[in-house]
Design a protein around this motif. Structure first.
Motif, PDB file in Angstrom:
ATOM      1  N   VAL A   1       0.835  -1.206   0.000  1.00  0.00           N
ATOM      2  CA  VAL A   1       0.000   0.000   0.000  1.00  0.00           C
ATOM      3  C   VAL A   1       0.868   1.254   0.000  1.00  0.00           C
ATOM      4  CG1 VAL A   1      -1.628   1.331   1.407  1.00  0.00           C
ATOM      5  CG2 VAL A   1      -1.991  -1.112   1.064  1.00  0.00           C
ATOM      6  N   ASN A   2       2.002   1.193   0.683  1.00  0.00           N
ATOM      7  CA  ASN A   2       2.906   2.343   0.726  1.00  0.00           C
ATOM      8  C   ASN A   2       3.601   2.581  -0.613  1.00  0.00           C
ATOM      9  OD1 ASN A   2       2.412   3.069   3.400  1.00  0.00           O
ATOM     10  ND2 ASN A   2       3.958   1.664   4.200  1.00  0.00           N
ATOM     11  N   ASN A   3       3.771   1.518  -1.408  1.00  0.00           N
ATOM     12  CA  ASN A   3       4.435   1.631  -2.712  1.00  0.00           C
ATOM     13  C   ASN A   3       3.625   0.889  -3.773  1.00  0.00           C
ATOM     14  OD1 ASN A   3       7.192   2.823  -1.776  1.00  0.00           O
ATOM     15  ND2 ASN A   3       6.856   1.057  -0.430  1.00  0.00           N
ATOM     16  N   PRO A   4       2.414   1.355  -4.066  1.00  0.00           N
ATOM     17  CA  PRO A   4       1.507   0.604  -4.940  1.00  0.00           C
ATOM     18  C   PRO A   4       2.014   0.429  -6.371  1.00  0.00           C
ATOM     19  CG  PRO A   4       0.625   2.788  -4.492  1.00  0.00           C
ATOM     20  CD  PRO A   4       1.782   2.594  -3.571  1.00  0.00           C
ATOM     21  N   GLU A   5       2.610   1.481  -6.953  1.00  0.00           N
ATOM     22  CA  GLU A   5       3.069   1.366  -8.341  1.00  0.00           C
ATOM     23  C   GLU A   5       4.125   0.269  -8.469  1.00  0.00           C
ATOM     24  OE1 GLU A   5       3.185   4.190  -6.596  1.00  0.00           O
ATOM     25  OE2 GLU A   5       2.044   5.759  -7.650  1.00  0.00           O
ATOM     26  N   GLU A   6       5.086   0.300  -7.548  1.00  0.00           N
ATOM     27  CA  GLU A   6       6.160  -0.690  -7.577  1.00  0.00           C
ATOM     28  C   GLU A   6       5.608  -2.096  -7.371  1.00  0.00           C
ATOM     29  OE1 GLU A   6      10.109  -1.869  -4.907  1.00  0.00           O
ATOM     30  OE2 GLU A   6       9.308   0.181  -4.841  1.00  0.00           O
ATOM     31  N   TRP A   7       4.699  -2.250  -6.388  1.00  0.00           N
ATOM     32  CA  TRP A   7       4.153  -3.579  -6.086  1.00  0.00           C
ATOM     33  C   TRP A   7       3.332  -4.101  -7.261  1.00  0.00           C
ATOM     34  CZ3 TRP A   7      -0.360  -6.312  -5.758  1.00  0.00           C
ATOM     35  CH2 TRP A   7      -0.303  -7.532  -5.070  1.00  0.00           C
ATOM     36  N   LEU A   8       2.499  -3.272  -7.846  1.00  0.00           N
ATOM     37  CA  LEU A   8       1.662  -3.689  -8.968  1.00  0.00           C
ATOM     38  C   LEU A   8       2.520  -4.097 -10.167  1.00  0.00           C
ATOM     39  CD1 LEU A   8      -1.155  -0.992  -8.739  1.00  0.00           C
ATOM     40  CD2 LEU A   8      -1.399  -3.436  -8.272  1.00  0.00           C
ATOM     41  N   LEU A   9       3.592  -3.357 -10.387  1.00  0.00           N
ATOM     42  CA  LEU A   9       4.482  -3.658 -11.512  1.00  0.00           C
ATOM     43  C   LEU A   9       5.201  -4.984 -11.313  1.00  0.00           C
ATOM     44  CD1 LEU A   9       5.650  -2.580 -14.190  1.00  0.00           C
ATOM     45  CD2 LEU A   9       7.485  -1.515 -12.847  1.00  0.00           C
ATOM     46  N   GLU A  10       5.680  -5.214 -10.073  1.00  0.00           N
ATOM     47  CA  GLU A  10       6.454  -6.425  -9.790  1.00  0.00           C
ATOM     48  C   GLU A  10       5.585  -7.673  -9.676  1.00  0.00           C
ATOM     49  OE1 GLU A  10       8.576  -5.599  -6.243  1.00  0.00           O
ATOM     50  OE2 GLU A  10      10.086  -4.315  -7.218  1.00  0.00           O
ATOM     51  N   ASN A  11       4.293  -7.485  -9.456  1.00  0.00           N
ATOM     52  CA  ASN A  11       3.421  -8.644  -9.194  1.00  0.00           C
ATOM     53  C   ASN A  11       2.299  -8.800 -10.224  1.00  0.00           C
ATOM     54  OD1 ASN A  11       4.176  -9.767  -6.274  1.00  0.00           O
ATOM     55  ND2 ASN A  11       4.373  -7.527  -6.247  1.00  0.00           N
ATOM     56  N   GLN A  12       2.533  -8.331 -11.443  1.00  0.00           N
ATOM     57  CA  GLN A  12       1.502  -8.404 -12.478  1.00  0.00           C
ATOM     58  C   GLN A  12       1.076  -9.845 -12.763  1.00  0.00           C
ATOM     59  OE1 GLN A  12       2.651  -6.274 -16.001  1.00  0.00           O
ATOM     60  NE2 GLN A  12       2.331  -4.266 -15.094  1.00  0.00           N
ATOM     61  N   GLU A  13       2.058 -10.735 -12.852  1.00  0.00           N
ATOM     62  CA  GLU A  13       1.730 -12.132 -13.149  1.00  0.00           C
ATOM     63  C   GLU A  13       0.903 -12.751 -12.022  1.00  0.00           C
ATOM     64  OE1 GLU A  13       3.965 -16.385 -14.180  1.00  0.00           O
ATOM     65  OE2 GLU A  13       5.124 -14.521 -14.100  1.00  0.00           O
ATOM     66  N   PHE A  14       1.308 -12.458 -10.778  1.00  0.00           N
ATOM     67  CA  PHE A  14       0.563 -12.973  -9.626  1.00  0.00           C
ATOM     68  C   PHE A  14      -0.863 -12.436  -9.625  1.00  0.00           C
ATOM     69  CE2 PHE A  14      -0.981 -11.879  -5.354  1.00  0.00           C
ATOM     70  CZ  PHE A  14      -1.141 -13.145  -4.828  1.00  0.00           C
TER      71      PHE A  14
END
Length: 284
Positions: free
Chosen positions: A201-214
């Motif tokens: 939640v603190n870094n949504p762009e980074e998390w969404l980018l890194e976890n697209q496949e998941f």
């Protein structure tokens, strides 16, 4: 088997056996001569009780395990983990007293402990087993700050709301299912998962980018017939409906945000993270 035989096999006293009988944990048949006849099922239950008592479990915890099955033991263990955590925090306050820390600081620490315990007790009373513990762990990181002057009544209103909240009820098979599913989840693991969620939640762009496949795999699973027809989906729908029907989102969440500044900050970030997630889905 008669009681004296049961006593020899289990090592339990007559008084203990009679007590478990009064609690309804065993149901021996009364013979014509007035003696009690204990069957193999009674013996199995008493042997389990003997083991659990030696391990320090309370009779209420043993009743829960006997009623819901061995998987309910995980919820009991998580409660004991939390009790140990609280004991450690109280020990640290005692150390502060020994070190001569001022009374105001001691009082603040004690209030933090008491407030957190109050929320834990209310949540785990309203929500059974894993669900109540999961909810509490989600809030716990935001309960380690003193409530600002003038905000205490929001905390009291939140506790009052939980006190008046009806218990979230699951069918026996649903409760056993969710406890089995979470049987390997320790309190520390729940905290780790929640910590990772907060980081996302603190870094949504980074998390969404890194976890697209998941995310794609998860969405596919959520839309599959296997999930839609699963007990888990039914329980999740029941849980969400319960919160909506009892106005949890309208009353409890705003109260939490009012007495915990850190939770309010997190909640604002959560809303923004959710918007970014929805925008990502629209772009695909």
């Amino acid at each position: 088997m008669l009681r004296n035989e049961i006593q020899k096999i289990t090592g339990l006293t007559r008084k203990a056996i009679e007590y478990y009988q009064e609690k309804g944990l065993i149901r021996p048949q009364r013979l014509e001569n007035g003696y009690r006849d204990y069957d193999d099922e009674d013996l199995e239950v008493l042997n389990k009780i003997s083991v659990y008592r030696k391990l320090g479990l309370k009779i209420e915890e043993i009743e829960e395990i006997l009623h819901s099955g061995i998987d309910a033991l995980s919820a009991v263990l998580r409660r004991k983990e939390y009790a140990m955590e609280m004991a450690g925090r109280k020990r640290r306050v005692l150390d502060m007293i020994i070190q001569g820390v001022d009374n105001q600081t001691i009082a603040e620490q004690l209030t933090l402990i008491e407030n957190e315990l109050t929320i834990y007790d209310r949540l785990t009373m309203a929500f059974p087993g894993y669900i109540g513990q999961m909810l509490f762990v989600a809030y716990q990181p935001f309960l380690d700050e003193p409530i600002k002057e003038g905000k205490e009544h929001y905390f009291q209103q939140y506790i009052c709301f939980l006190d008046n909240l009806p218990a979230f009820e699951l069918e026996d098979n649903e409760y056993r299912y969710i406890e089995k599913l979470s049987s390997t989840w320790s309190l520390d693991l729940l905290k780790e998962v929640n910590f990772n969620k907060i980081q996302a939640v603190n870094n949504p762009e980074e998390w969404l980018l890194e976890n697209q496949e998941f995310i794609t795999d998860y969405q596919t699973f959520k839309g599959s017939s296997d999930y839609l027809n699963s007990p888990l989906n039914k329980i999740q729908e029941k849980f969400v409906n319960f919160l909506q029907d009892n106005n949890y989102y309208e009353h409890a969440i705003p109260l939490l945000r009012s007495f915990s500044q850190s939770y309010d900050n997190y909640y604002k970030k959560l809303i923004q993270a959710n918007k970014k997630f929805l925008e990502m889905n629209l772009d695909q």
